[in-house]
Enzyme design. Structure first.
Site, PDB file in Angstrom:
ATOM      1  CB  ILE A  63      16.433  -8.324 -20.729  1.00 33.82           C
ATOM      2  CG1 ILE A  63      15.639  -7.116 -20.222  1.00 33.82           C
ATOM      3  CG2 ILE A  63      15.872  -9.620 -20.137  1.00 33.82           C
ATOM      4  CD1 ILE A  63      14.214  -7.053 -20.721  1.00 33.82           C
ATOM      5  CG  ASP A  98      21.771  -8.630 -30.491  1.00 37.47           C
ATOM      6  OD1 ASP A  98      21.699  -7.876 -31.486  1.00 37.47           O
ATOM      7  OD2 ASP A  98      21.356  -8.303 -29.364  1.00 37.47           O
ATOM      8  CB  ALA A 129      10.825 -10.838 -25.902  1.00 35.35           C
ATOM      9  NE  ARG A 130       6.126  -5.641 -25.874  1.00 34.77           N
ATOM     10  CZ  ARG A 130       6.584  -5.333 -24.664  1.00 34.77           C
ATOM     11  NH1 ARG A 130       7.006  -6.309 -23.873  1.00 34.77           N
ATOM     12  NH2 ARG A 130       6.631  -4.083 -24.258  1.00 34.77           N
ATOM     13  CG  ASP A 153       6.025 -13.019 -18.403  1.00 39.31           C
ATOM     14  OD1 ASP A 153       5.347 -13.498 -17.468  1.00 39.31           O
ATOM     15  OD2 ASP A 153       6.385 -11.822 -18.432  1.00 39.31           O
ATOM     16  CD  GLU A 199       0.725  -9.589 -23.363  1.00 36.86           C
ATOM     17  OE1 GLU A 199       0.897  -8.467 -22.839  1.00 36.86           O
ATOM     18  OE2 GLU A 199       1.676 -10.348 -23.623  1.00 36.86           O
ATOM     19  CG  HIS A 219       3.651  -8.765 -20.337  1.00 36.21           C
ATOM     20  ND1 HIS A 219       3.396  -8.162 -21.545  1.00 36.21           N
ATOM     21  CD2 HIS A 219       4.951  -8.478 -20.054  1.00 36.21           C
ATOM     22  CE1 HIS A 219       4.483  -7.542 -21.973  1.00 36.21           C
ATOM     23  NE2 HIS A 219       5.447  -7.727 -21.077  1.00 36.21           N
TER      24      HIS A 219
END
Length: 323
Positions: free
Chosen positions: A152, A172, A232-233, A257, A262, A281
């Site tokens: 992504i 990263d 992402a999360r 998002d 959730e 999400h």
């Protein structure tokens, strides 16, 4: 063939047709909650999970289970230690939703840059205030900081570089400069992403290493004109500390998002802030991504139950595949 595959939630036609044409019996579950799955799973050889939690109790109730296919890129809803203990392979669909989530991340960048939540709120009552006085900026020439440059993040980088003439820096620790898209500057300085970027966008999985690793300390490094985006999360961000940052208007805005809870807790104060955009999400909720995820999950089920090496085992299961 005689294999039974549990579907706690419906999958798309592409995945269903793939499995049924190969002789699998698809069993529609009685629900997606843990108790429903425990009730349904005793005689199942495989399961495709979307929102359902695969806890240790679920694995203990599934003596015949050989494979779990997670309908999406994330797999933090699956107890991987329990899966290993019970000899169950876990696969995901890491590339199925990449384009959809990348597009959404760019959408949030555009939405925030034009201050659109406030524009919508004010333009009917005060047209010229919304049009002329609310601050708005371009993406062109701005700096995008990425946390994670996988499937992504790489797509977001390319869209930012080639579609909006942005500068892109990325953190990263699992990538080398040669492995990231041309034009992206990889840095090993985590804080630099927050200090220098006009937009910070998260694209990493939620695991023990990343849970809660973005909070007040990092957010306070950001420019007051910068925007924070998380597709992402929710677990990656210390939500209470983000709220305090946004309440103090320490940065220009945020787009989320994903949330820690959730479905979302309606009492969460982030939902009611003018400088925070929240969605349920929806990154992978396009028709195209959902179709691909269903098909890729079906392919993983067939590969494992046919004794083949699965194409998309979750990273923690790759050693089990090699062995």
């Amino acid at each position: 063939m005689g294999y039974k595959i549990l579907l706690p939630q419906e999958i798309m036609k592409e995945g269903r047709d793939y499995l049924e044409s190969r002789g699998y019996e698809l069993v529609d579950g009685s629900g997606k909650e843990e108790a429903d799955i425990i009730r349904d799973i005793a005689d199942m050889d495989g399961i495709i999970v979307r929102l359902s939690q695969m806890s240790r109790e679920v694995f203990e109730a599934a003596p015949k289970l050989k494979v779990v296919a997670r309908h999406g890129a994330g797999y933090d809803t699956v107890d991987l230690d329990a899966a290993k203990d019970h000899g169950v392979m876990v696969c995901n669909a890491p590339i199925a939703n990449s384009m959809s989530v990348a597009e959404l991340a760019v959408f949030y960048m555009l939405y925030c840059s034009r201050n659109f939540k406030k524009v919508q709120k004010h333009f009917i009552d005060d047209y010229y205030y919304a049009k002329l006085r609310l601050p708005k900026v371009e993406l062109d020439g701005k700096t995008l900081g990425l946390i994670g440059v996988g499937n992504i993040g790489s797509r977001v980088a390319k869209k930012a570089l080639h579609g909006f003439n942005m500068n892109v820096i990325a953190y990263d620790p699992y990538k080398t400069q040669e492995e990231v898209p041309e034009g992206v500057e990889l840095t090993d300085d985590f804080d630099r992403i927050f200090k220098e970027s006009d937009f910070v966008s998260l694209h990493c999985p939620a695991n023990q290493e990343t849970t809660g690793f973005v909070g007040k300390e990092q957010l306070e490094l950001m420019k007051p004109t910068a925007y924070f985006i998380n597709t992402a999360r929710g677990k990656i961000v210390v939500e209470e500390e983000l709220y305090e940052i946004m309440k103090a208007e320490r940065i220009a805005g945020a787009a989320l998002d994903v949330m820690q809870s959730e479905p979302v807790d309606p009492e969460n104060p982030l939902l009611h802030m003018d400088n925070v955009v929240v969605a349920p999400h929806i990154g992978a909720a396009t028709k195209e991504a959902t179709d691909r995820a269903s098909l890729h999950c079906a392919m993983s089920i067939h590969e494992v139950l046919s004794g083949e090496k699965p194409t998309w085992p979750v990273p923690e299961m790759k050693e089990a595949v090699l062995n």
